[in-house]
Motif scaffolding. Structure first.
Motif, PDB file in Angstrom:
ATOM      1  N   UNK A  92     -28.890 -21.749   8.208  1.00 63.74           N
ATOM      2  CA  UNK A  92     -28.000 -22.420   7.264  1.00 63.74           C
ATOM      3  C   UNK A  92     -26.591 -22.507   7.841  1.00 63.74           C
ATOM      4  N   UNK A  93     -26.131 -21.458   8.487  1.00 64.32           N
ATOM      5  CA  UNK A  93     -24.789 -21.453   9.076  1.00 64.32           C
ATOM      6  C   UNK A  93     -24.649 -22.544  10.128  1.00 64.32           C
ATOM      7  N   UNK A  94     -25.692 -22.737  10.933  1.00 56.72           N
ATOM      8  CA  UNK A  94     -25.639 -23.779  11.959  1.00 56.72           C
ATOM      9  C   UNK A  94     -25.674 -25.167  11.342  1.00 56.72           C
ATOM     10  N   UNK A  95     -26.422 -25.317  10.263  1.00 56.64           N
ATOM     11  CA  UNK A  95     -26.418 -26.594   9.540  1.00 56.64           C
ATOM     12  C   UNK A  95     -25.018 -26.908   9.029  1.00 56.64           C
ATOM     13  N   UNK A  96     -24.332 -25.895   8.501  1.00 53.85           N
ATOM     14  CA  UNK A  96     -22.973 -26.073   7.981  1.00 53.85           C
ATOM     15  C   UNK A  96     -22.003 -26.427   9.112  1.00 53.85           C
ATOM     16  N   UNK A  97     -22.169 -25.811  10.280  1.00 50.13           N
ATOM     17  CA  UNK A  97     -21.315 -26.099  11.434  1.00 50.13           C
ATOM     18  C   UNK A  97     -21.485 -27.545  11.890  1.00 50.13           C
ATOM     19  N   UNK A  98     -22.733 -27.980  11.995  1.00 48.73           N
ATOM     20  CA  UNK A  98     -23.002 -29.357  12.409  1.00 48.73           C
ATOM     21  C   UNK A  98     -22.444 -30.341  11.391  1.00 48.73           C
ATOM     22  N   UNK A  99     -22.674 -30.074  10.103  1.00 50.10           N
ATOM     23  CA  UNK A  99     -22.199 -30.967   9.047  1.00 50.10           C
ATOM     24  C   UNK A  99     -20.680 -31.071   9.046  1.00 50.10           C
ATOM     25  N   UNK A 100     -19.992 -29.944   9.188  1.00 50.02           N
ATOM     26  CA  UNK A 100     -18.534 -29.950   9.173  1.00 50.02           C
ATOM     27  C   UNK A 100     -17.970 -30.719  10.360  1.00 50.02           C
ATOM     28  N   UNK A 101     -18.596 -30.567  11.516  1.00 52.34           N
ATOM     29  CA  UNK A 101     -18.107 -31.262  12.708  1.00 52.34           C
ATOM     30  C   UNK A 101     -18.275 -32.767  12.569  1.00 52.34           C
ATOM     31  N   UNK A 102     -19.390 -33.189  11.993  1.00 51.27           N
ATOM     32  CA  UNK A 102     -19.593 -34.622  11.783  1.00 51.27           C
ATOM     33  C   UNK A 102     -18.610 -35.159  10.743  1.00 51.27           C
ATOM     34  N   UNK A 103     -18.369 -34.407   9.700  1.00 49.58           N
ATOM     35  CA  UNK A 103     -17.384 -34.831   8.688  1.00 49.58           C
ATOM     36  C   UNK A 103     -15.989 -34.939   9.307  1.00 49.58           C
ATOM     37  N   UNK A 104     -15.672 -34.006  10.193  1.00 51.20           N
ATOM     38  CA  UNK A 104     -14.369 -34.026  10.855  1.00 51.20           C
ATOM     39  C   UNK A 104     -14.206 -35.280  11.696  1.00 51.20           C
ATOM     40  N   UNK A 105     -15.286 -35.705  12.357  1.00 43.41           N
ATOM     41  CA  UNK A 105     -15.232 -36.943  13.140  1.00 43.41           C
ATOM     42  C   UNK A 105     -14.852 -38.121  12.255  1.00 43.41           C
ATOM     43  N   UNK A 106     -15.533 -38.273  11.128  1.00 42.82           N
ATOM     44  CA  UNK A 106     -15.275 -39.431  10.275  1.00 42.82           C
ATOM     45  C   UNK A 106     -13.928 -39.340   9.567  1.00 42.82           C
ATOM     46  N   UNK A 107     -13.465 -38.126   9.329  1.00 41.12           N
ATOM     47  CA  UNK A 107     -12.121 -37.969   8.776  1.00 41.12           C
ATOM     48  C   UNK A 107     -11.078 -38.445   9.781  1.00 41.12           C
ATOM     49  N   UNK A 108     -11.313 -38.121  11.060  1.00 41.01           N
ATOM     50  CA  UNK A 108     -10.416 -38.592  12.104  1.00 41.01           C
ATOM     51  C   UNK A 108     -10.458 -40.098  12.258  1.00 41.01           C
ATOM     52  N   UNK A 109     -11.655 -40.666  12.199  1.00 41.18           N
ATOM     53  CA  UNK A 109     -11.797 -42.120  12.314  1.00 41.18           C
ATOM     54  C   UNK A 109     -11.055 -42.834  11.193  1.00 41.18           C
ATOM     55  N   UNK A 110     -11.129 -42.289   9.993  1.00 40.90           N
ATOM     56  CA  UNK A 110     -10.450 -42.907   8.850  1.00 40.90           C
ATOM     57  C   UNK A 110      -8.945 -43.034   9.064  1.00 40.90           C
TER      58      UNK A 110
END
Length: 258
Positions: free
Chosen positions: A127-145
């Protein structure tokens, strides 16, 4: 002062064409990720598909500034505590259940380069690794915005850092995005931390690779003996996502999307 090499509308169109092919290859590679698969198999598949499209692998034989030798593969495969630039190896690097793996690919289409990466789990992951992957992908799209005409590079880093902090992960220190298109690495430097309104002005025709790299550890990094692979100093896992983006009047265009 950064030397910004702005792209024409025609060049952005060419990058978008190459980026679609790029995205398709990454999708196919992600589908291949399973326990028992060697990292070299992934590299060989990437090389085969790039050639089938009539394109060129941008990373193969690329020699970054300060490197003692050229990079020996088409695909960077970074497993668990490897953050970026992991070198595929058929005998020593076999994917195991519970691993997480970053697949980072560069493609040269009609002379212009796109750069993109994804992180995927191998089989069932924690679960922790799922959260890490999800947060990193969200960070990418936040930066793109925040990659909008008239904004600043610092806006992008601020947005990425904000997601990381809220998710209680840390940026991998010193690793960042960059300009891309005519070369694998161009100005400007695109850090994953920053202050609003700091940094280079985002101009029409600027093409950048935005690539957050987050870790569950402290964020300190170390360079492996191979001279290419950056790893977390504390051995904690990391995740990496990346898109190539064009700054336009209509907003950011994700060039490496399907």
């Amino acid at each position: 002062m950064a030397n910004l090499r702005l792209k024409t509308l025609s060049e952005v169109k060419t990058l978008r064409e190459g980026g679609k092919r790029h995205a398709q290859i990454l999708k196919e590679l992600a589908d291949m990720v399973k326990p028992g698969v060697s990292t070299n198999e992934l590299n060989e598949y990437a090389l085969k598909r790039i050639k089938e499209y009539g394109d060129v692998p941008a990373f193969l034989n690329y020699k970054p500034e300060g490197a003692k030798s050229p990079y020996p593969a088409a695909l960077c495969v970074s497993v668990n505590d490897e953050i970026v630039h992991g070198i595929p190896n058929g005998k020593l690097k076999i994917l195991n259940e519970g691993d997480i793996v970053s697949l980072d690919l560069g493609v040269r289409h009609e002379g212009l380069i796109t750069d993109a990466a994804i992180t995927v789990g191998v089989g069932k992951i924690s679960h922790d690794d799922e959260m890490l992957i999800s947060a990193t992908e969200r960070a990418l799209y936040a930066g793109i915005d925040k990659a909008v005409l008239g904004g600043r590079i610092g806006d992008i880093g601020f947005a990425i850092e904000n997601i990381a902090k809220r998710a209680r992960f840390n940026n991998c220190e010193g690793l960042a995005g960059h300009g891309v298109g005519y070369a694998v690495h161009e100005d400007p430097y695109v850090p994953n931390t920053g202050n609003k309104v700091d940094g280079e002005l985002l101009k029409e025709g600027l093409v950048i690779a935005i690539e957050p790299m987050l870790t569950s550890g402290l964020g300190e990094i170390t360079l492996a003996r191979d001279g290419f692979t950056y790893k977390t100093f504390d051995g904690k896992k990391s995740a990496h996502f990346e898109h190539t983006i064009a700054i336009t009047k209509e907003g950011p265009i994700i060039l490496t999307a399907l």
